[in-house]
Design a protein around this motif. Structure first.
Motif, PDB file in Angstrom:
ATOM      1  N   ALA A 296     -10.656 -12.335  -1.561  1.00 27.97           N
ATOM      2  CA  ALA A 296     -11.491 -11.705  -2.583  1.00 27.97           C
ATOM      3  C   ALA A 296     -12.141 -10.427  -2.064  1.00 27.97           C
ATOM      4  O   ALA A 296     -12.296  -9.456  -2.807  1.00 27.97           O
ATOM      5  CB  ALA A 296     -12.555 -12.683  -3.064  1.00 27.97           C
ATOM      6  N   ASP A 297     -12.528 -10.418  -0.789  1.00 25.47           N
ATOM      7  CA  ASP A 297     -13.170  -9.235  -0.216  1.00 25.47           C
ATOM      8  C   ASP A 297     -12.168  -8.106   0.035  1.00 25.47           C
ATOM      9  O   ASP A 297     -12.445  -6.947  -0.264  1.00 25.47           O
ATOM     10  CB  ASP A 297     -13.872  -9.599   1.096  1.00 25.47           C
ATOM     11  N   ILE A 298     -11.004  -8.452   0.585  1.00 23.08           N
ATOM     12  CA  ILE A 298     -10.046  -7.436   1.013  1.00 23.08           C
ATOM     13  C   ILE A 298      -9.377  -6.750  -0.166  1.00 23.08           C
ATOM     14  O   ILE A 298      -9.172  -5.529  -0.156  1.00 23.08           O
ATOM     15  CB  ILE A 298      -8.983  -8.059   1.940  1.00 23.08           C
ATOM     16  N   ARG A 299      -9.008  -7.487  -1.188  1.00 23.82           N
ATOM     17  CA  ARG A 299      -8.231  -6.911  -2.291  1.00 23.82           C
ATOM     18  C   ARG A 299      -9.004  -5.833  -3.050  1.00 23.82           C
ATOM     19  O   ARG A 299      -8.411  -5.032  -3.751  1.00 23.82           O
ATOM     20  CB  ARG A 299      -7.756  -8.007  -3.250  1.00 23.82           C
ATOM     21  N   ARG A 300     -10.331  -5.816  -2.918  1.00 27.60           N
ATOM     22  CA  ARG A 300     -11.137  -4.816  -3.614  1.00 27.60           C
ATOM     23  C   ARG A 300     -11.182  -3.485  -2.878  1.00 27.60           C
ATOM     24  O   ARG A 300     -11.629  -2.486  -3.431  1.00 27.60           O
ATOM     25  CB  ARG A 300     -12.570  -5.333  -3.798  1.00 27.60           C
TER      26      ARG A 300
ATOM     27  N   HIS B 197       0.836  -1.202   0.000  1.00 26.37           N
ATOM     28  CA  HIS B 197       0.000   0.000   0.000  1.00 26.37           C
ATOM     29  C   HIS B 197       0.871   1.252   0.000  1.00 26.37           C
ATOM     30  O   HIS B 197       0.577   2.223  -0.729  1.00 26.37           O
ATOM     31  CB  HIS B 197      -0.908  -0.033   1.223  1.00 26.37           C
ATOM     32  N   LEU B 198       1.934   1.266   0.784  1.00 28.62           N
ATOM     33  CA  LEU B 198       2.805   2.437   0.855  1.00 28.62           C
ATOM     34  C   LEU B 198       3.603   2.622  -0.433  1.00 28.62           C
ATOM     35  O   LEU B 198       3.865   3.752  -0.848  1.00 28.62           O
ATOM     36  CB  LEU B 198       3.759   2.306   2.044  1.00 28.62           C
ATOM     37  N   ARG B 199       3.971   1.520  -1.061  1.00 30.23           N
ATOM     38  CA  ARG B 199       4.747   1.595  -2.299  1.00 30.23           C
ATOM     39  C   ARG B 199       3.868   1.640  -3.551  1.00 30.23           C
ATOM     40  O   ARG B 199       4.389   1.660  -4.663  1.00 30.23           O
ATOM     41  CB  ARG B 199       5.699   0.397  -2.387  1.00 30.23           C
ATOM     42  N   ARG B 200       2.566   1.657  -3.363  1.00 34.31           N
ATOM     43  CA  ARG B 200       1.623   1.689  -4.484  1.00 34.31           C
ATOM     44  C   ARG B 200       1.839   0.491  -5.422  1.00 34.31           C
ATOM     45  O   ARG B 200       1.838   0.621  -6.639  1.00 34.31           O
ATOM     46  CB  ARG B 200       1.772   3.003  -5.272  1.00 34.31           C
ATOM     47  N   GLN B 201       1.999  -0.695  -4.813  1.00 33.08           N
ATOM     48  CA  GLN B 201       2.241  -1.918  -5.586  1.00 33.08           C
ATOM     49  C   GLN B 201       1.167  -2.974  -5.349  1.00 33.08           C
ATOM     50  O   GLN B 201       1.352  -4.138  -5.712  1.00 33.08           O
ATOM     51  CB  GLN B 201       3.609  -2.509  -5.217  1.00 33.08           C
ATOM     52  N   THR B 202       0.050  -2.590  -4.754  1.00 36.04           N
ATOM     53  CA  THR B 202      -0.976  -3.561  -4.393  1.00 36.04           C
ATOM     54  C   THR B 202      -1.471  -4.342  -5.604  1.00 36.04           C
ATOM     55  O   THR B 202      -1.625  -5.577  -5.551  1.00 36.04           O
ATOM     56  CB  THR B 202      -2.152  -2.853  -3.702  1.00 36.04           C
ATOM     57  N   ALA B 203      -1.716  -3.648  -6.700  1.00 38.34           N
ATOM     58  CA  ALA B 203      -2.300  -4.309  -7.874  1.00 38.34           C
ATOM     59  C   ALA B 203      -1.356  -5.327  -8.496  1.00 38.34           C
ATOM     60  O   ALA B 203      -1.795  -6.339  -9.053  1.00 38.34           O
ATOM     61  CB  ALA B 203      -2.695  -3.258  -8.916  1.00 38.34           C
TER      62      ALA B 203
ATOM     63  N   ASN C  20      -8.126   0.584   0.904  1.00 37.15           N
ATOM     64  CA  ASN C  20      -7.068   0.523   1.913  1.00 37.15           C
ATOM     65  C   ASN C  20      -7.074  -0.864   2.545  1.00 37.15           C
ATOM     66  O   ASN C  20      -7.600  -1.061   3.644  1.00 37.15           O
ATOM     67  CB  ASN C  20      -7.283   1.604   2.979  1.00 37.15           C
ATOM     68  N   PRO C  21      -6.513  -1.864   1.873  1.00 40.54           N
ATOM     69  CA  PRO C  21      -6.552  -3.247   2.384  1.00 40.54           C
ATOM     70  C   PRO C  21      -5.996  -3.425   3.791  1.00 40.54           C
ATOM     71  O   PRO C  21      -6.570  -4.204   4.573  1.00 40.54           O
ATOM     72  CB  PRO C  21      -5.735  -4.024   1.342  1.00 40.54           C
ATOM     73  N   PRO C  22      -4.886  -2.768   4.182  1.00 37.17           N
ATOM     74  CA  PRO C  22      -4.378  -2.994   5.543  1.00 37.17           C
ATOM     75  C   PRO C  22      -5.396  -2.649   6.623  1.00 37.17           C
ATOM     76  O   PRO C  22      -5.504  -3.362   7.628  1.00 37.17           O
ATOM     77  CB  PRO C  22      -3.150  -2.069   5.617  1.00 37.17           C
ATOM     78  N   THR C  23      -6.147  -1.580   6.418  1.00 33.33           N
ATOM     79  CA  THR C  23      -7.153  -1.200   7.408  1.00 33.33           C
ATOM     80  C   THR C  23      -8.206  -2.295   7.561  1.00 33.33           C
ATOM     81  O   THR C  23      -8.609  -2.648   8.683  1.00 33.33           O
ATOM     82  CB  THR C  23      -7.827   0.117   6.992  1.00 33.33           C
TER      83      THR C  23
END
Length: 317
Positions: free
Chosen positions: A154-158, A131-137, A161-164
């Motif tokens: 499947a729920d979180i990746r959408r 998330h910090l490095r903008r590399q989630t995708a 802010n996945p870490p939250t």
């Protein structure tokens, strides 16, 4: 993060070679105008140049200190994440146990609970890094998804802010364990304190990431250094010319050297502004996440562990 004690010449060259070439050719140009072409009106007194240099030195020193503080705070926050992750694992093992309820789970179910809570923690630290490095995708499938079940993944990746949302999942599971009698009230509160510490560390990292170094400081630092580099040979050329024939050309190496020092200080401050941008000067979050993963999986009794992250070309990512 660069880990070699001394910078390689290739790194120094990559940081400063463009600025050095510019000032060398500019200094030669000034000497040609002053000497062979006789434009003696170009020289200015040395005193205002020295005063300007002192002011610029204070200014870029302030910028460098501010940039280093951002890097240091980022590294401290990730040190906190390491400690909180270990505390979380310890509390999971010692706090999550049968204490009453309609049905006492067997040891296999307890082990599954421990596994899920610790793997979700590993997923959180990796998700925060991405998330910090903008590399989630681009990196989620390889570095976060393996630690989550398919439905949760499947729920979180959408989420934006996945870490939250991973921490929210941890909180929901703790509530369910408390309702089932697997956590006492005191232990539930203690584990929620760990989640609060994780939110605080995540918020600190996001604050640094989303609040760039004030542009007015960064921009004028760059401008002032180059103004000083422009006037420096004008102040030195007459001083060296007084020494005798041919000494005029000493302006080139000495002016270039002083300009290079000032420009290098400015560049060092610039490269330290953003500690989460996945460059060679950043906080080594990949290595830290791998350390947390190894620690938590060893606590689960696993032996098939990934290797520690080693520096590549003297850089630890």
């Amino acid at each position: 993060m660069y880990v070699r004690n001394n910078l390689r010449l290739s790194v120094i060259r990559r940081l400063t070679w463009q600025g050095l070439i510019i000032v060398v050719f500019y200094d030669i140009f000034i000497c040609v105008l002053y000497g062979p072409l006789g434009f003696h009106w170009l020289d200015i007194p040395w005193q205002p140049v020295a005063t300007l240099g002192t002011a610029v030195a204070f200014y870029i020193g302030f910028k460098s200190n501010g940039s280093y503080d951002r890097f240091t705070e980022g590294r401290q926050l990730w040190g906190t994440i390491v400690n909180v992750s270990r505390i979380w694992a310890t509390r999971v093992f010692h706090f999550v146990e049968p204490r009453g309820g309609d049905r006492l789970p067997d040891s296999e179910e307890i082990r599954d609970l421990h596994h899920r809570l610790l793997y979700r923690q590993i997923a959180w630290v990796n998700a925060l890094r991405l998330h910090l490095r903008r590399q989630t995708a681009t990196h989620w499938d390889a570095e976060v998804a393996p630690f989550l079940d398919s439905t949760e993944d499947a729920d979180i990746r959408r989420m934006s802010n996945p870490p939250t949302h991973l921490l929210r999942q941890q909180s929901d599971e703790l509530r369910q364990l408390y309702q089932r009698g697997l956590l006492s009230e005191f232990r539930h509160v203690a584990m929620m304190d760990s989640i609060q510490d994780m939110f605080n560390a995540q918020g600190g990292c996001e604050r640094i990431k989303n609040t760039p170094f004030p542009r007015q400081f960064a921009y004028f630092s760059f401008v002032f250094v180059w103004i000083f580099a422009a006037v420096l040979p004008l102040g030195l050329v007459e001083e060296f010319d007084k020494l005798g024939p041919g000494h005029l050309w000493l302006t080139v190496p000495f002016a270039a050297l002083v300009s290079w020092v000032f420009n290098t200080i400015e560049v060092v401050g610039h490269t330290s502004e953003n500690p989460f941008d996945d460059t060679i000067y950043d906080v080594p979050m990949t290595s830290i996440c791998r350390t947390i993963e190894i620690d938590l999986r060893e606590l689960l009794g696993e032996t098939d562990l990934p290797p520690k992250i080693e520096p590549v070309n003297d850089v630890l990512y």
